[in-house]
Scaffold this motif. Sequence first.
Motif, PDB file in Angstrom:
ATOM      1  N   TYR A  27       0.810  -1.210   0.000  1.00 30.76           N
ATOM      2  CA  TYR A  27       0.000   0.000   0.000  1.00 30.76           C
ATOM      3  C   TYR A  27       0.851   1.271   0.000  1.00 30.76           C
ATOM      4  CZ  TYR A  27      -3.802  -3.208   1.210  1.00 30.76           C
ATOM      5  OH  TYR A  27      -4.720  -4.234   1.216  1.00 30.76           O
ATOM      6  N   GLY A  28       2.157   1.115   0.152  1.00 31.29           N
ATOM      7  CA  GLY A  28       3.046   2.267   0.118  1.00 31.29           C
ATOM      8  C   GLY A  28       3.359   2.746  -1.286  1.00 31.29           C
ATOM      9  N   ALA A  29       3.005   1.952  -2.295  1.00 30.14           N
ATOM     10  CA  ALA A  29       3.234   2.340  -3.688  1.00 30.14           C
ATOM     11  C   ALA A  29       2.289   3.468  -4.081  1.00 30.14           C
ATOM     12  CB  ALA A  29       3.036   1.139  -4.609  1.00 30.14           C
ATOM     13  N   GLU A  30       2.654   4.182  -5.143  1.00 30.30           N
ATOM     14  CA  GLU A  30       1.836   5.317  -5.576  1.00 30.30           C
ATOM     15  C   GLU A  30       0.480   4.861  -6.106  1.00 30.30           C
ATOM     16  OE1 GLU A  30       2.025   9.113  -8.698  1.00 30.30           O
ATOM     17  OE2 GLU A  30       3.788   7.840  -8.375  1.00 30.30           O
ATOM     18  N   ASP A  31       0.462   3.797  -6.907  1.00 28.72           N
ATOM     19  CA  ASP A  31      -0.786   3.297  -7.462  1.00 28.72           C
ATOM     20  C   ASP A  31      -1.601   2.564  -6.395  1.00 28.72           C
ATOM     21  OD1 ASP A  31      -0.052   4.260  -9.930  1.00 28.72           O
ATOM     22  OD2 ASP A  31       0.771   2.346 -10.618  1.00 28.72           O
ATOM     23  N   TYR A  32      -2.892   2.429  -6.661  1.00 29.71           N
ATOM     24  CA  TYR A  32      -3.766   1.670  -5.768  1.00 29.71           C
ATOM     25  C   TYR A  32      -3.687   0.191  -6.155  1.00 29.71           C
ATOM     26  CZ  TYR A  32      -5.714   5.708  -3.416  1.00 29.71           C
ATOM     27  OH  TYR A  32      -5.857   6.831  -2.625  1.00 29.71           O
ATOM     28  N   ALA A  58     -10.423  -5.034   7.223  1.00 30.07           N
ATOM     29  CA  ALA A  58      -9.353  -5.315   6.257  1.00 30.07           C
ATOM     30  C   ALA A  58      -9.589  -4.530   4.969  1.00 30.07           C
ATOM     31  CB  ALA A  58      -9.263  -6.816   5.984  1.00 30.07           C
ATOM     32  N   GLU A  59      -9.843  -3.246   5.100  1.00 34.42           N
ATOM     33  CA  GLU A  59     -10.325  -2.431   3.980  1.00 34.42           C
ATOM     34  C   GLU A  59      -9.215  -1.880   3.100  1.00 34.42           C
ATOM     35  OE1 GLU A  59     -12.661  -0.147   1.320  1.00 34.42           O
ATOM     36  OE2 GLU A  59     -12.673  -2.128   2.236  1.00 34.42           O
ATOM     37  N   GLY A  60      -7.957  -2.112   3.465  1.00 40.87           N
ATOM     38  CA  GLY A  60      -6.874  -1.722   2.565  1.00 40.87           C
ATOM     39  C   GLY A  60      -6.888  -0.261   2.204  1.00 40.87           C
ATOM     40  N   GLU A  61      -6.935   0.024   0.907  1.00 42.32           N
ATOM     41  CA  GLU A  61      -6.826   1.397   0.419  1.00 42.32           C
ATOM     42  C   GLU A  61      -8.176   2.089   0.218  1.00 42.32           C
ATOM     43  OE1 GLU A  61      -2.807   1.127  -2.247  1.00 42.32           O
ATOM     44  OE2 GLU A  61      -4.509  -0.117  -2.850  1.00 42.32           O
ATOM     45  N   ALA A  77     -14.246   1.757   8.887  1.00 44.40           N
ATOM     46  CA  ALA A  77     -13.352   0.787   8.255  1.00 44.40           C
ATOM     47  C   ALA A  77     -12.077   0.684   9.066  1.00 44.40           C
ATOM     48  CB  ALA A  77     -13.044   1.214   6.819  1.00 44.40           C
ATOM     49  N   PHE A  78     -11.373  -0.448   8.892  1.00 42.76           N
ATOM     50  CA  PHE A  78     -10.067  -0.577   9.550  1.00 42.76           C
ATOM     51  C   PHE A  78      -9.184  -1.526   8.769  1.00 42.76           C
ATOM     52  CE2 PHE A  78     -12.263  -4.205  11.433  1.00 42.76           C
ATOM     53  CZ  PHE A  78     -11.264  -5.176  11.516  1.00 42.76           C
ATOM     54  N   ASP A  79      -7.894  -1.439   9.048  1.00 41.89           N
ATOM     55  CA  ASP A  79      -6.892  -2.321   8.487  1.00 41.89           C
ATOM     56  C   ASP A  79      -5.689  -2.254   9.421  1.00 41.89           C
ATOM     57  OD1 ASP A  79      -6.515  -3.591   5.414  1.00 41.89           O
ATOM     58  OD2 ASP A  79      -4.642  -3.261   6.478  1.00 41.89           O
ATOM     59  N   GLN A  80      -4.732  -3.169   9.236  1.00 39.83           N
ATOM     60  CA  GLN A  80      -3.519  -3.139  10.044  1.00 39.83           C
ATOM     61  C   GLN A  80      -2.468  -2.197   9.463  1.00 39.83           C
ATOM     62  OE1 GLN A  80      -1.201  -6.787  10.040  1.00 39.83           O
ATOM     63  NE2 GLN A  80      -2.071  -7.397   8.076  1.00 39.83           N
ATOM     64  N   SER A  81      -2.707  -1.651   8.276  1.00 39.83           N
ATOM     65  CA  SER A  81      -1.714  -0.866   7.556  1.00 39.83           C
ATOM     66  C   SER A  81      -1.966   0.633   7.659  1.00 39.83           C
ATOM     67  CB  SER A  81      -1.698  -1.277   6.077  1.00 39.83           C
ATOM     68  OG  SER A  81      -0.977  -0.353   5.297  1.00 39.83           O
ATOM     69  N   GLU A  82      -0.970   1.367   8.138  1.00 34.57           N
ATOM     70  CA  GLU A  82      -1.057   2.821   8.160  1.00 34.57           C
ATOM     71  C   GLU A  82      -1.052   3.388   6.745  1.00 34.57           C
ATOM     72  OE1 GLU A  82       0.974   1.141  10.182  1.00 34.57           O
ATOM     73  OE2 GLU A  82       0.517   1.795  12.231  1.00 34.57           O
ATOM     74  N   ASN A  83      -0.291   2.766   5.845  1.00 33.45           N
ATOM     75  CA  ASN A  83      -0.281   3.225   4.458  1.00 33.45           C
ATOM     76  C   ASN A  83      -1.641   3.027   3.800  1.00 33.45           C
ATOM     77  OD1 ASN A  83       2.386   4.132   4.383  1.00 33.45           O
ATOM     78  ND2 ASN A  83       3.192   2.131   3.781  1.00 33.45           N
ATOM     79  N   GLY A  84      -2.293   1.913   4.127  1.00 29.08           N
ATOM     80  CA  GLY A  84      -3.637   1.679   3.620  1.00 29.08           C
ATOM     81  C   GLY A  84      -4.593   2.752   4.111  1.00 29.08           C
ATOM     82  N   GLN A  85      -4.499   3.086   5.384  1.00 27.13           N
ATOM     83  CA  GLN A  85      -5.353   4.134   5.952  1.00 27.13           C
ATOM     84  C   GLN A  85      -5.148   5.461   5.226  1.00 27.13           C
ATOM     85  OE1 GLN A  85      -4.125   5.873   9.680  1.00 27.13           O
ATOM     86  NE2 GLN A  85      -6.223   5.891  10.468  1.00 27.13           N
ATOM     87  N   GLN A  86      -3.896   5.825   5.014  1.00 24.90           N
ATOM     88  CA  GLN A  86      -3.590   7.097   4.361  1.00 24.90           C
ATOM     89  C   GLN A  86      -4.161   7.140   2.940  1.00 24.90           C
ATOM     90  OE1 GLN A  86       0.591   8.040   4.214  1.00 24.90           O
ATOM     91  NE2 GLN A  86       0.268   9.942   3.104  1.00 24.90           N
ATOM     92  N   LYS A  87      -3.986   6.043   2.198  1.00 22.67           N
ATOM     93  CA  LYS A  87      -4.498   5.996   0.830  1.00 22.67           C
ATOM     94  C   LYS A  87      -6.036   6.042   0.821  1.00 22.67           C
ATOM     95  CE  LYS A  87      -2.185   4.469  -2.529  1.00 22.67           C
ATOM     96  NZ  LYS A  87      -1.373   3.235  -2.599  1.00 22.67           N
ATOM     97  N   ALA A  92     -11.116   8.945  -0.294  1.00 22.39           N
ATOM     98  CA  ALA A  92     -12.380   9.525   0.175  1.00 22.39           C
ATOM     99  C   ALA A  92     -12.407  11.037  -0.070  1.00 22.39           C
ATOM    100  CB  ALA A  92     -12.575   9.226   1.657  1.00 22.39           C
ATOM    101  N   GLN A  93     -11.297  11.697   0.191  1.00 27.51           N
ATOM    102  CA  GLN A  93     -11.220  13.144  -0.039  1.00 27.51           C
ATOM    103  C   GLN A  93     -11.398  13.464  -1.522  1.00 27.51           C
ATOM    104  OE1 GLN A  93      -7.434  14.988   0.948  1.00 27.51           O
ATOM    105  NE2 GLN A  93      -8.425  16.942   1.359  1.00 27.51           N
ATOM    106  N   ALA A  94     -10.760  12.650  -2.388  1.00 26.09           N
ATOM    107  CA  ALA A  94     -10.876  12.881  -3.829  1.00 26.09           C
ATOM    108  C   ALA A  94     -12.311  12.699  -4.313  1.00 26.09           C
ATOM    109  CB  ALA A  94      -9.948  11.931  -4.580  1.00 26.09           C
ATOM    110  N   LYS A  95     -13.065  11.829  -3.631  1.00 26.85           N
ATOM    111  CA  LYS A  95     -14.453  11.571  -4.014  1.00 26.85           C
ATOM    112  C   LYS A  95     -15.434  12.436  -3.226  1.00 26.85           C
ATOM    113  CE  LYS A  95     -13.721   6.808  -5.617  1.00 26.85           C
ATOM    114  NZ  LYS A  95     -14.309   6.988  -6.969  1.00 26.85           N
TER     115      LYS A  95
END
Length: 222
Positions: A27-32, A58-61, A77-87, A92-95
């Motif tokens: 999830y740290g990559a630029e693309d989804y 486990a909602e990922g990005e 929503a939740f996930d174990q990944s901080e990068n997933g949360q950020q993405k 959501a902001q973009a939408k």
Amino acid sequence: RSTRKIVVQLLRSFNKHCMKAKWEERYGAEDYAYGTSPNEFFRAQLDQLKPGKILLPAEGEGRNAAYAAEKGWDVSAFDQSENGQQKALQLAQAKHVKINYDVYDSVPLPYPPASFDAVGLIYSHFGPEHSSAFNRHFAELLKPGGLVILECFSKKHLAYNSQNPAVGGPKDEAFLFSEEEIKADFPNFEPLLLAEEEIELKEGKFHIGRGMVIRFVGRKKG
């Protein structure tokens, strides 16, 4: 016995750390990784429902969370990944929608019992030691009459993965599902749909090709 217990705990901690590192990298990559469009089965089920409160583990990005919010749902929503949360929050902001997204990796979760109208379990492969505990906890978080919407890889998916690794999914059968396991995890539910199906996946970079999935829609009994 105490030494064996310590070793088991250390192995579990190591495996947990490795899984978290995997998802942080992905999830740290630029693309989804799985795209920004919702899962098709999730979309089809959600479009039939009146909006309420929904939980997406486990909602990922955030592709499913953002879609649910666009449809008027109050989304947690939740996930174990901080990068997933950020993405997810960026999506959501973009939408121009709002989602509540936290970082958790264990149960119980800090939500009141019977507080959700639906739970969406889309490729939430928690592993053999945790999957049933998570699923039964999610059942507790649903209101009577609430729905579970689930799509996850079947145990038969291993053959598809070996032929085409691009389709993704766990490579360990213990992380995959059977219809019997789903029934056991959600015993107090009326199954509106429970089927093992071969489908064509086109989700980002990591779900491409034919795969075998379990699809389940269950209504919690009162």
